[in-house]
Design a protein around this motif. Structure first.
Motif, mmCIF file in Angstrom:
data_model
loop_
_atom_site.group_PDB
_atom_site.id
_atom_site.type_symbol
_atom_site.label_atom_id
_atom_site.label_comp_id
_atom_site.label_asym_id
_atom_site.label_seq_id
_atom_site.Cartn_x
_atom_site.Cartn_y
_atom_site.Cartn_z
ATOM 1 N N ILE A 151 45.307 34.762 42.525
ATOM 2 C CA ILE A 151 45.910 34.954 41.027
ATOM 3 C C ILE A 151 46.129 33.604 40.435
ATOM 4 O O ILE A 151 45.848 33.338 39.258
ATOM 5 N N LEU A 161 39.843 35.082 35.124
ATOM 6 C CA LEU A 161 40.058 36.340 35.496
ATOM 7 C C LEU A 161 41.396 37.099 35.168
ATOM 8 O O LEU A 161 42.505 36.102 35.087
ATOM 9 N N PRO A 162 41.449 38.354 34.657
ATOM 10 C CA PRO A 162 42.825 38.697 34.517
ATOM 11 C C PRO A 162 43.404 39.045 35.968
ATOM 12 O O PRO A 162 42.958 38.980 37.095
ATOM 13 N N THR A 163 44.885 38.695 35.747
ATOM 14 C CA THR A 163 45.725 38.670 36.980
ATOM 15 C C THR A 163 45.692 39.837 38.052
ATOM 16 O O THR A 163 45.592 39.935 38.986
ATOM 17 N N SER A 164 45.901 40.799 37.093
ATOM 18 C CA SER A 164 45.937 42.201 37.779
ATOM 19 C C SER A 164 45.744 43.277 37.196
ATOM 20 O O SER A 164 45.554 43.231 35.943
ATOM 21 N N GLY A 165 45.764 44.649 37.782
ATOM 22 C CA GLY A 165 45.552 45.693 37.021
ATOM 23 C C GLY A 165 44.155 46.297 37.209
ATOM 24 O O GLY A 165 43.417 45.704 37.538
ATOM 25 N N MET A 166 43.913 47.469 36.456
ATOM 26 C CA MET A 166 42.711 48.239 36.453
ATOM 27 C C MET A 166 42.149 47.808 35.127
ATOM 28 O O MET A 166 42.679 47.425 34.153
ATOM 29 N N GLY A 167 40.732 48.248 34.802
ATOM 30 C CA GLY A 167 40.275 48.207 33.633
ATOM 31 C C GLY A 167 38.786 47.610 33.629
ATOM 32 O O GLY A 167 37.899 48.444 34.061
ATOM 33 N N HIS A 171 38.534 43.128 36.434
ATOM 34 C CA HIS A 171 39.709 43.165 37.107
ATOM 35 C C HIS A 171 39.410 43.619 38.512
ATOM 36 O O HIS A 171 40.304 43.517 39.342
ATOM 37 N N TRP A 172 38.035 43.779 38.668
ATOM 38 C CA TRP A 172 37.817 44.333 40.128
ATOM 39 C C TRP A 172 37.328 43.002 40.920
ATOM 40 O O TRP A 172 37.711 43.208 42.288
ATOM 41 N N VAL A 251 49.907 43.968 45.357
ATOM 42 C CA VAL A 251 50.116 42.711 44.589
ATOM 43 C C VAL A 251 49.183 42.982 43.302
ATOM 44 O O VAL A 251 49.727 42.667 42.338
ATOM 45 N N PHE A 252 48.052 43.492 43.254
ATOM 46 C CA PHE A 252 47.454 43.705 41.979
ATOM 47 C C PHE A 252 47.912 45.115 41.184
ATOM 48 O O PHE A 252 47.124 45.147 40.145
ATOM 49 N N GLY A 253 48.789 45.719 41.689
ATOM 50 C CA GLY A 253 49.339 46.669 40.876
ATOM 51 C C GLY A 253 48.259 47.627 40.527
ATOM 52 O O GLY A 253 48.103 48.499 39.641
ATOM 53 N N SER B 22 37.436 49.151 29.920
ATOM 54 C CA SER B 22 38.123 50.047 29.121
ATOM 55 C C SER B 22 39.531 49.403 28.416
ATOM 56 O O SER B 22 40.450 50.042 28.169
ATOM 57 N N ARG B 221 54.307 45.657 38.305
ATOM 58 C CA ARG B 221 53.698 44.940 39.619
ATOM 59 C C ARG B 221 54.769 44.474 40.519
ATOM 60 O O ARG B 221 55.631 44.046 39.983
ATOM 61 N N GLU B 235 48.968 38.126 29.462
ATOM 62 C CA GLU B 235 48.426 39.404 29.777
ATOM 63 C C GLU B 235 49.625 40.341 29.369
ATOM 64 O O GLU B 235 49.454 41.501 29.109
#
Lengths: 305, 505
Positions: A151, A161-167, A171-172, A251-253, B22, B221, B235
């Protein structure tokens, strides 16, 4: 096939019951959730009332009896923290973990077969040595640390890249990458070893003598015969992914089953812990059947036995 | 092989739709807040829980009165004025023209409903358990905009208590926890995807000033490093709580007194700790300044009492004990001469993750006490075991114990601290001092200046005569705020995050 599944189901039922007993009592040995749910300064009478309302003051065997009775009626209890059925919470979280595991396992199989086969073609060669070093180093690094460093490097320093989360698909990348490292390292080594064996066998020598191309020898003759070991190890690794998922999801929520389980354990939300474990055990049971089924497709000899 | 590939590809196709984008970037007056954990519930009657309060308190649901975190003063919110009729009766005037998000009017009947639901014993509302434990309270509407509260015991601080009670629509189900809070606040709950996000949107018909933030998305988080990274990378806009080791950028990171105070509780009933000289020696042997900026963050304030400044009853004249190991040794020598068994092993109970570096801090304290000649054994505990040791009844055959603890009082009044911690009947108290009990009881019955004075006197007695603890620090938290926002954390940030206080640069 039906008889086979029934037999397997019977064996697994025993394991299920054992697991239920174990989880029920282990969870309760760590203390009851009254103190964690109520504020620190709550007076004693409030604590007692709370424990009574949720049945935590009943003797352990009574609580266990109630639990078994409810499970047999497909009632997995209420989450006292979330105020909704525990199985709802588990079922909501499950698809997230399933998707994460599927994508990871697909990539792990693809790359381990590719890298392992190429390494086995010239054991001790440059490619083999570099590939072994990288995959083994990766598999030995603690995933928690890898996740945080990834991260900081890819999201904060490089901003890629995004730090965390889905979408989005972006994010993967980090979660799957971190989760992939361990099974990839292990499976690559397994593929490599069994391929070295297969490449030394007499049918490969015959194929070579007949003038088959290297690609045909590796990916058709040798690989098919070494797949059996790979599938076995892949099954093990898929089950082990649940452990990795706990770290990666936290960690990635990601709202998956690993994340849910860890927070439920911390809060002593017993119903949720039990629901998560049951669901995971069931998934692993189904996966084992699928693997057995895969054996019969890969190895015709298994079909007759 | 081909079949296997097909199988894998099939799996990828099934998984694909959920992978596709999304994700939308927020517009300029929309903000994202990243919390430590997902709130389990959003029931209005749980808004005293910090994880629930940070989302809905004063945003979605509002309280009758409001406590000014800086000085403990009570301000009007949904109630405009109040007066005490007699010892057991209060009357509150309610704000007129206020509506709930579902269109129903805010009036005395709604307040009565809210209070009855909050005090309903069939659901575990924290507001009831925490603030209305030992009393019965009945509400009677006088008119549409006036309500009368009657209690069974005198409640001189009822206006403070009403700072915890939130108004909810009468559509909120009775006797059942709800996941849909309907309040009167400037924001309404627009979306809650369990596990993923909660979205609040600004309403158009709020009774007060229109806040600047139009939409707030809450995500969570559990790793502090990740939360800090999210604000750094843009973010997220606010992370209300990050760990001290991640608060490395002064342009984004702000410290705030988080209303927690840390201490070691001394088990004053068991020798050698029953000797006040030993308890004093522990205090003199504690190098508070030495732990500041090393084990504790350098913004913490050495404390001499268990409530923060700004709480009614805090005594500004009390000074922490200075670090004086020579004096500690002298006191121990004196105690030993008087027959106190100072060679007896003392257990120092610590708790993992009670606060940042909580383990290191008890190790340091152990070393300090051994340096003045005490025998101290360290015992680290997890939450569940720790809670057992926190409360009475204490085990009869226990060893002399020092107990690591921290306490949070941001409710404006010392009563929430002093009874449970120091009164002989208090559930966590290790002392029994009739003089002190008298002071505490008397203060609890008093109002205004007299109440403040009595609590200050009680704290002075605790600090100088009873010495039942080694008070350590008023603790700080760190909030990371995106540079585009105009927002400073306050002592209230631990329990609420008012979006109306967030501006843009």
């Amino acid at each position: 096939m039906t008889g086979y599944i029934l037999r397997r189901g019977g064996q697994s039922l025993l394991a299920f019951v054992f697991l239920l007993v174990l989880v029920f009592f282990l969870a309760r040995m760590t203390g009851d959730p009254t103190n964690l749910f109520l504020p620190m300064d709550a007076p004693m009478d409030q604590r007692i009332a709370f424990a009574e309302r949720h049945g935590f003051n009943a003797p352990m065997y009574v609580q266990f009896g109630r639990y078994i009775y409810d499970v047999l009626h497909f009632d997995f209890g209420q989450s006292i923290f979330q105020g909704r059925p525990a199985m709802d919470a588990a079922l909501n979280a499950f698809p997230v973990t399933l998707k994460l595991a599927l994508v990871t396992m697909f990539l792990a199989m693809f790359f381990s077969i590719l890298i392992g086969s190429l390494s086995a073609f010239r054991p001790g060669g440059m490619f083999d040595r570099i590939a072994s070093m990288v995959t083994i180093t990766g598999a030995s690094a603690p995933d928690f640390w890898v996740a945080i460093v990834a991260i900081l490097v890819f999201s904060v320093s490089l901003g890629l890249l995004p730090t965390s989360g889905m979408g989005s698909v972006w994010h993967w990348i980090l979660p799957v990458g971190v989760l992939l490292i361990r099974p990839l390292g292990l499976m690559t080594q397994v593929v490599r070893a069994s391929m070295i064996g297969a490449l030394a066998s007499s049918y490969v020598k015959t194929a070579r003598a007949k003038g088959a191309s290297n690609r045909r020898i590796i990916f058709l003759h040798a690989l098919r015969n070494s797949l059996l070991t790979v599938v076995t190890v892949a099954g093990d690794q898929a089950a082990a992914l649940v452990n990795g998922a706990v770290v990666v999801e936290t960690v990635f929520g990601w709202p998956g089953i690993g994340n849910l389980m860890i927070s439920a354990i911390k809060q002593r939300d017993f119903a949720v812990v039990q629901a998560c474990i049951l669901l995971t055990a069931f998934a692993i049971f189904v996966m084992n059947i699928l693997i057995d089924f895969a054996y019969t497709r890969i190895d015709p000899r298994v079909r007759t036995t | 092989m081909r079949k296997l590939l097909k199988l894998c590809l099939g799996a990828a196709v099934i998984a694909a739709p959920s992978i596709l984008p999304s994700y939308a970037w927020s517009a300029s007056t929309d903000i994202t807040v990243v919390l430590e954990t997902q709130p389990d519930q959003l029931d209005p009657c749980q808004s005293s829980k910090s994880q629930v309060g940070k989302v809905i308190k004063q945003n979605v649901v509002e309280t009758l009165t409001e406590i000014n975190p800086e000085n403990g003063q009570i301000k009007p919110r949904l109630a405009t004025e109040w007066k005490q009729v007699d010892d057991l009766t209060w009357r509150f005037k309610l704000r007129q023209g206020v509506k709930f998000h579902d269109g129903t009017p805010f009036n005395a009947a709604a307040v009565k409903y809210s209070l009855e639901r909050t005090l309903d014993k069939s659901i575990d509302c924290e507001i009831r358990v925490k603030y209305f434990g030992g009393m019965t309270l009945t509400a009677t509407p006088i008119s549409d905009d006036e309500i009368e509260f009657k209690t069974n015991t005198p409640q001189p601080i009822l206006p403070t208590l009403m700072g915890t009670v939130v108004a909810m629509s009468t559509a909120t189900p009775m006797g059942k926890i709800t996941r849909e809070p309907i309040g009167t606040g400037p924001y309404k709950l627009a979306q809650w995807v369990p596990g993923q996000r909660i979205v609040l949107e600004r309403t158009n018909d709020y009774w007060g000033d229109k806040p600047k933030v139009t939409k707030a998305t809450y995500i969570w988080r559990s790793e502090s490093a990740v939360r800090a990274a999210m604000v750094a990378s843009g973010e997220a806009d606010i992370s209300p709580n990050i760990a001290v080791q991640d608060a490395t950028d002064p342009s984004m990171d702000f410290s705030f007194l988080n209303s927690e105070t840390s201490r070691l509780r001394i088990d004053a009933a068991i020798p050698p700790l029953n000797d006040v000289r030993v308890r004093l020696a522990l205090n003199y042997a504690t190098d508070r300044e030495g732990m500041k900026g090393t084990i504790f963050s350098k913004q913490v304030i050495a404390s001499a009492q268990h409530v923060v400044p700004g709480i009614n009853g805090h005594n500004p004249d009390l000074k922490p004990y200075p670090y004086d190991p020579a004096k500690a040794k002298a006191l121990l020598k004196e105690a030993k001469a008087a027959g106190t068994p100072i060679d007896r092993e003392i257990v120092l109970v610590g708790r993992y993750n009670l606060y940042p570096n909580s383990e290191e801090s008890v190790q340091a304290l152990q070393a300090m006490y051994e340096a003045v000649g005490l025998k101290v054994k360290l015992r680290m505990t997890e939450a569940a075991e720790w809670y057992k040791l926190l409360f009475k009844p204490f085990a009869k055959d226990r060893q002399p114990t020092l107990f690591q603890e921290q306490h949070d009082n941001n409710n404006g009044d010392a009563v929430f601290t002093i009874y449970v911690k120091y009164h002989s009947q208090g559930g966590q108290s290790t002392i029994s001092d009739p003089e002190l009990d008298k002071l505490i009881d008397e203060a609890g019955r008093s109002t205004g200046e007299k109440r403040t004075k009595l609590y200050q006197e009680a704290f002075k007695r605790i600090h100088e005569v009873d010495v039942p603890d080694v008070s350590l620090f008023h603790m700080v938290g760190f909030t990371r705020v995106n540079k585009r926002l105009d927002f400073r954390p306050s002592i209230a940030t631990n329990s609420e995050l008012q979006l109306s206080l967030v501006g843009f640069k």
